[in-house]
Design an enzyme around this catalytic site. Structure first.
Site, PDB file in Angstrom:
ATOM      1  N   ASP A  85      -6.231   6.287  10.594  1.00  0.00           N
ATOM      2  CA  ASP A  85      -7.195   5.489   9.821  1.00  0.00           C
ATOM      3  C   ASP A  85      -7.085   4.022  10.216  1.00  0.00           C
ATOM      4  OD1 ASP A  85      -8.637   4.493   7.218  1.00  0.00           O
ATOM      5  OD2 ASP A  85      -8.796   6.667   7.103  1.00  0.00           O
ATOM      6  N   ASP A  86      -7.425   3.148   9.318  1.00  0.00           N
ATOM      7  CA  ASP A  86      -7.495   1.695   9.533  1.00  0.00           C
ATOM      8  C   ASP A  86      -6.161   1.132  10.060  1.00  0.00           C
ATOM      9  OD1 ASP A  86      -8.439  -0.865   9.376  1.00  0.00           O
ATOM     10  OD2 ASP A  86      -9.055  -0.741   7.280  1.00  0.00           O
TER      11      ASP A  86
ATOM     12  N   LYS B 192     -14.254   8.690  12.013  1.00  0.00           N
ATOM     13  CA  LYS B 192     -14.523   8.396  10.597  1.00  0.00           C
ATOM     14  C   LYS B 192     -15.210   7.031  10.576  1.00  0.00           C
ATOM     15  CE  LYS B 192     -12.116   7.516   6.223  1.00  0.00           C
ATOM     16  NZ  LYS B 192     -10.815   7.575   5.537  1.00  0.00           N
ATOM     17  N   TRP B 193     -16.497   7.023  10.257  1.00  0.00           N
ATOM     18  CA  TRP B 193     -17.324   5.800  10.313  1.00  0.00           C
ATOM     19  C   TRP B 193     -17.430   5.245   8.894  1.00  0.00           C
ATOM     20  CZ3 TRP B 193     -21.060   4.540  14.576  1.00  0.00           C
ATOM     21  CH2 TRP B 193     -21.857   3.425  14.271  1.00  0.00           C
ATOM     22  N   ASP B 194     -16.777   4.123   8.666  1.00  0.00           N
ATOM     23  CA  ASP B 194     -16.659   3.572   7.317  1.00  0.00           C
ATOM     24  C   ASP B 194     -17.622   2.400   7.123  1.00  0.00           C
ATOM     25  OD1 ASP B 194     -15.602   3.194   4.791  1.00  0.00           O
ATOM     26  OD2 ASP B 194     -13.525   2.987   5.461  1.00  0.00           O
TER      27      ASP B 194
ATOM     28  N   ASP C 243     -12.698   7.723  -2.656  1.00  0.00           N
ATOM     29  CA  ASP C 243     -11.342   7.208  -2.434  1.00  0.00           C
ATOM     30  C   ASP C 243     -10.399   7.665  -3.538  1.00  0.00           C
ATOM     31  OD1 ASP C 243     -11.754   5.979  -0.073  1.00  0.00           O
ATOM     32  OD2 ASP C 243     -11.983   3.961  -0.870  1.00  0.00           O
TER      33      ASP C 243
ATOM     34  N   ARG D 181     -14.103  -7.555   0.149  1.00  0.00           N
ATOM     35  CA  ARG D 181     -12.970  -7.052   0.925  1.00  0.00           C
ATOM     36  C   ARG D 181     -12.756  -7.952   2.153  1.00  0.00           C
ATOM     37  NH1 ARG D 181     -11.221  -1.641   4.011  1.00  0.00           N
ATOM     38  NH2 ARG D 181      -9.442  -1.072   2.759  1.00  0.00           N
TER      39      ARG D 181
HETATM   40  C1  DGJ Z   1     -12.163   3.087   2.700  1.00  0.00           C
HETATM   41  C2  DGJ Z   1     -12.050   4.563   2.936  1.00  0.00           C
HETATM   42  O1  DGJ Z   1     -12.735   5.261   1.954  1.00  0.00           O
HETATM   43  C3  DGJ Z   1     -10.572   4.941   3.008  1.00  0.00           C
HETATM   44  O2  DGJ Z   1     -10.426   6.315   3.132  1.00  0.00           O
HETATM   45  C4  DGJ Z   1      -9.959   4.203   4.180  1.00  0.00           C
HETATM   46  O3  DGJ Z   1     -10.535   4.662   5.362  1.00  0.00           O
HETATM   47  C5  DGJ Z   1     -10.162   2.716   4.021  1.00  0.00           C
HETATM   48  N1  DGJ Z   1     -11.529   2.384   3.787  1.00  0.00           N
HETATM   49  C6  DGJ Z   1      -9.669   1.983   5.245  1.00  0.00           C
HETATM   50  O4  DGJ Z   1      -9.891   0.639   5.181  1.00  0.00           O
END
Ligand code: DGJ
Length: 701
Positions: free
Chosen positions: A341-342, A451-453, A523, A418
């Site tokens: 992830d991030d 995973k495109w956030d 989340d 954020r």
């Molecule tokens: C929000 C996502 O919903 C989380 O699962 C995670 O990927 C964070 N962002 C990462 O910054």
């Protein structure tokens, strides 16, 4: 099945169980006639024609069932279309021109009475799924620009009833898709998003129940869902004649589109459907359509894999050694995709910096991504990666080099959420930047999952490079460009699975699901909260697209401690993932997890490709859902007990969806019962403590 009655000028669109009927008057107005159960004789629909359907001289008494209402005359209801023509003309007078039927699609062409401005109403009938998908196309064939102020994808009309109920999904971050119920008031109700994504606060879906409130198995349910990943609105109106009209489309708020001569504008697709037997068939039809027709074709039929995600275990603190360590523990559990992830790029040590600098942080990953990916692949897993391409932290090299690349108003603060700003996708150089870095990432590395956030909504919606009259196009342009970029990447890298995420479930809709293979649901990974979020989610979306992780025993959102099996069972109702720090799991927990992952792999064809039945005939302190395979030979029932009180006994749990005449055996108790007995009498389930759960498999004898 689409037919046209030449004598009466009536189109009939029939699905397996429903019919949608409308006609045109001699003067060219299109009027809705009927939506509901399919009747035996097509001529029967004619009885629903209301001869006084539109009486402009008596607006208060008129029952206006116009199929696609343009604003003008004395029509004060919510219009589907509002336009500024040249010569200071602001009303719309649409007149029917012609129609075409091609296979399952009917297109009606309407034209403004004066201008060469055309409106096509397009209806595609999905007979098998009892669904009609509608969209509208506007074309400016004049020599001057036309300003579109409002464009909805269509309206539906409900049959006469004493009372009308409606159901919708509202929520918030960490509490998405919570079912809400109400009585439709004699007023206008607007469900919407104004933040640039479908939002955490509401889903672009509504269900309407004329008469009594519907249950899972009984009652009339009409529903609409928009396939759109931006600002949407659904407007419900009950007028003085008790007529209920539901209209849906692009949100009118802060919307305007400058339609140049020769240009066209298309509305989002609107899914409409009707079930005469409650919510169950309504959502199963939507699920089946997504599974068989809507999801991106490349990965449509493949089962979704079990994944591991590093977010909750490490937040931004990822590094090569530790990720390899986690991967080595994940693989023997049965994990199939390892997703980092991030935190892997630029100076991304927290959410304060680094977004936009998409090169791997060499201090954290001395071997680039390659060393980690090679190790993950050698362990037998695919590798996945988190990105947030539409965003930038002001503390980043990208922003320092291009402070003008974000949406903003001059002389105004750029509001950060954020600690980040939203990139202006209208700029060609921004589009190319995103396509370029994503393409490189996917070309240079063996990445099989993205995973495109999108962790914030749009604010200060200004785009400096276009004229004032085009400023309000930004919201829709953002969505179209986001789609364009994703389409480009998916065509170039078809083997990669894409997941849509927006700080949890903020960008989950039927539009995204025609481009992404799955979505991050919320989340909030508290297994108990998730049951309610997942329950709401299931009214629209199938289990296959609903990613759900098993996370820590102690959930800090609610200070709740939940057993491992309960956490697994909750996550096994969708696309199972593990999101905990598994370096802390004991050998016993690892063994239990391994067993449950194996079990998930055995049952996932039924979960992901079967039909889902929510059981609503049990008390509110329990939840039960059953998944039934297409051939009805296998079923998987999940039952959860929340908290028991007052020495109450646990009732038997009815099981819907089975073949009533077949015999089913359950390994749970060894009992053999017919499908009908299971539905009528139900299964006895025992619980040892609060927050206990059971996974019960049923197999035909
Ligand atoms: C929000 C996502 O919903 C989380 O699962 C995670 O990927 C964070 N962002 C990462 O910054």
């Amino acid at each position: 099945m689409i037919s046209f009655n030449e004598n009466k000028s009536i189109w009939t669109l029939e699905t397996k169980h429903t019919a949608y009927v409308f006609g045109h008057s001699p003067t060219g107005q299109i009027t809705n006639i009927y939506f509901g159960t399919k009747l035996l004789f097509r001529d029967d629909y004619i009885h629903a024609v209301d001869p006084g359907a539109w009486a402009p001289e008596y607006p208060d008494r008129a029952v206006n069932r116009e199929e696609f209402m343009g604003w003008g005359e004395t029509k004060y209801a919510e219009p589907c279309l509002k336009v500024q023509f040249p010569q200071k003309i602001r009303d719309v007078r649409l007149v029917f021109q012609q129609y075409t039927i091609k296979a399952d699609t009917l297109t009606l062409l309407l034209k403004d009475a004066y201008f060469d401005f055309y409106v096509s109403l397009v209806y595609t009938v999905h007979e098998e799924y009892d669904l009609i998908v509608r969209r509208v196309l506007l074309e400016n064939k004049t020599t001057e620009p036309i300003i579109i102020e409002q464009l909805l994808s269509g309206s539906i009309y409900l049959p006469q009833a004493e009372q009308y109920h409606y159901s919708y999904l509202a929520g918030k971050w960490a509490g998405e898709t919570q079912m809400q119920k109400g009585v439709i008031p004699g007023a206008r109700v607007r469900l919407e998003s104004r933040c640039g994504t479908p939002s955490h606060q509401a889903q672009p879906w509504v269900a309407l129940e004329p008469g009594c409130p519907a249950t899972e198995t009984q009652g009339k349910v009409y529903f609409c869902a928009l396939a759109y990943s931006g600002n949407w609105n659904i407007i419900i109106e009950k007028d003085c004649n008790n007529l209920v009209r539901v209209s849906a489309g692009l949100n009118t708020f802060d919307f305007q589109w400058y339609l140049k001569p020769g240009a066209a504008l298309e509305s989002p697709a609107l899914f409409t459907g009707y079930s005469a037997s409650g919510f169950g068939p309504a959502s199963r039809n939507l699920h089946a359509f997504q599974l068989n027709e809507l999801l991106p074709v490349k990965h449509r039929t493949a089962l979704r894999k079990v994944l591991y995600n590093s977010w909750e275990a490490r937040l931004f603190g990822v590094n090569e050694k530790d990720q390899i360590n986690l991967a080595r523990l994940a693989a023997p559990l049965g994990v199939e995709i390892f997703v980092m992830d991030d935190g892997w790029f630029g100076e991304r040590h927290s959410d304060r910096a680094g977004l936009g600098d998409w090169s791997v942080n060499k201090d954290k990953f001395p071997g680039g991504l390659k060393t980690l990916i090679t190790e993950v692949n050698q362990l037998g897993m695919d590798f996945g990666l988190w990105v947030e391409p539409e965003m930038v932290n002001p503390d980043s090299d990208l922003y320092r080099a291009h402070p003008d690349w974000v949406y903003h108003f001059p002389h105004r603060l750029r509001t950060e959420r954020r600690n980040q700003l939203v990139l202006n996708l209208s700029k060609p150089e921004v589009r190319e930047f995103i396509k370029g870095f994503m393409d490189r990432l996917l070309t240079e590395n063996n990445i099989k999952f993205i995973k495109w956030d999108m962790n914030r909504s749009i604010s200060e919606p200004g785009i400096m490079e276009v004229e004032e009259v085009q400023q309000k196009e930004l919201w829709h342009r953002h969505v179209l460009t986001f789609y364009e970029i994703v389409d480009y990447l998916r065509t170039k890298h078809p083997e990669v699975i894409f997941q849509s995420c927006s700080g949890g479930g903020g960008r989950a809709d039927l539009g995204v699901l025609s481009r992404f293979d799955q979505v991050w649901t919320s989340d909030n990974t508290d297994a108990f909260d998730r049951l309610r979020i997942q329950h709401g989610f299931s009214f629209i979306y199938p289990a296959k697209v609903m990613e759900a992780w098993v996370t820590s025993e102690y959930n800090q959102l609610n200070n709740r401690i939940l057993p491992l099996q309960y956490r697994f069972h909750s996550a096994m109702m969708g696309n199972l993932g593990i999101g905990d720090d598994i370096t802390c799991w004991s050998p016993e927990q690892m063994a239990e997890a391994h067993k449950l992952i194996n079990e998930y792999k055995e049952i996932r064809p039924v979960i992901q490709h079967g039909s889902q039945y929510r059981i609503d005939r049990i008390p509110g302190n329990m939840l039960a859902v059953v998944y039934v395979s297409k051939d009805k030979r296998q079923a998987v029932l999940f039952v959860f007990l929340h908290i028991n009180q007052f020495y109450n006994s646990i009732p038997r749990v009815p099981v819907d969806g089975l073949d009533p005449d077949a015999q089913y055996r359950t390994r749970y108790t060894g009992e053999v019962m017919s499908g009908r007995a299971l539905q009528e009498i139900g299964l006895k389930v025992s619980f040892k403590h609060n927050f206990d759960s059971a996974l019960i498999r049923l197999e035909q004898e």
